[in-house]
Enzyme design. Sequence first.
Site, PDB file in Angstrom:
ATOM      1  NE  ARG A 152      -7.690  -8.724   1.806  1.00 34.39           N
ATOM      2  CZ  ARG A 152      -7.535  -7.891   0.782  1.00 34.39           C
ATOM      3  NH1 ARG A 152      -6.635  -6.917   0.860  1.00 34.39           N
ATOM      4  NH2 ARG A 152      -8.263  -8.011  -0.313  1.00 34.39           N
ATOM      5  CE  LYS A 157      -4.274  -1.836   1.920  1.00 36.34           C
ATOM      6  NZ  LYS A 157      -5.255  -1.806   3.034  1.00 36.34           N
TER       7      LYS A 157
END
Length: 285
Positions: A265, A231
């Site tokens: 995740r 991210k």
Amino acid sequence: MAKDTFFQKKETINAGGKLIDLNVPKVMGIINLTPDSFYAGSRKQGISDALEQAGKMLAEGADFLDIGAYSSRPGADDISIQEEIDRLLPVVEMITANHPEVILSVDTFRSTVAEAAIKAGAHIINDISGGQLDENMFATVARLQVPYILMHMKGTPQNMNQMAHYEDIFIEVLDYFSERYHLLKQLGVHDVIIDPGFGFAKMPDQSYTLMSRLQDFNILLLPILAGISRKRMVYSITGGTAEDALNGTTALNTIALTKGANILRVHDVKEAVEAVTIYCKVTGR
């Protein structure tokens, strides 16, 4: 008798009839059935590509697979319920047919899609909106009696970047979890996992504030999922793009483990499994 005998963090979930121990952290591999997810390497167009990726991730040690057919990146296009179902269900059915032992999570904020996926063989519902974008989601989870990942987000994927305003981000996210979890408990939902929603209606510095206090979410006594893979919070510091963020992701995943994360995740299963293995060796888990 010691006080903590009565107040212990819940570290098991029942998924697919299996009691899963989250005291040993687990790895969830991401498979995106979308053409526009933020990390190109996670996009799998078609059943055969998704099935191949599922096999690879399971061989690398993934404990769960998380399959999504609606892009939740900032500014992503909205798609219809039917298009999401048409993308998702054939892949869920094919993966469960070829890997009957797999525990599948479905990444959707729509109760209709979630129910269809569970009936097709999925086991966990992963809702980026925490039930805020579909008023029927909580009741659906309660009726299906499946584990539910409760994520924090404000707004929608289309406008969340304009919603990143907080007076005290940790307190606001904590209050959100407390309120939403209370509603879920009232409906009889037994297995809830919280996800702070790194990058969702949060600027990188805000995401790092949450990461610095991740251990404080343990006050809720619920399992914690950390979704930080590739991210912007990673490459805003290390430079480059999502394509360059694997090493930074591994570093941040390791920090998350030390702060109590029960599930990572990730796009890159092998590296995350190695981080968990080393963490468990050091901590004796």
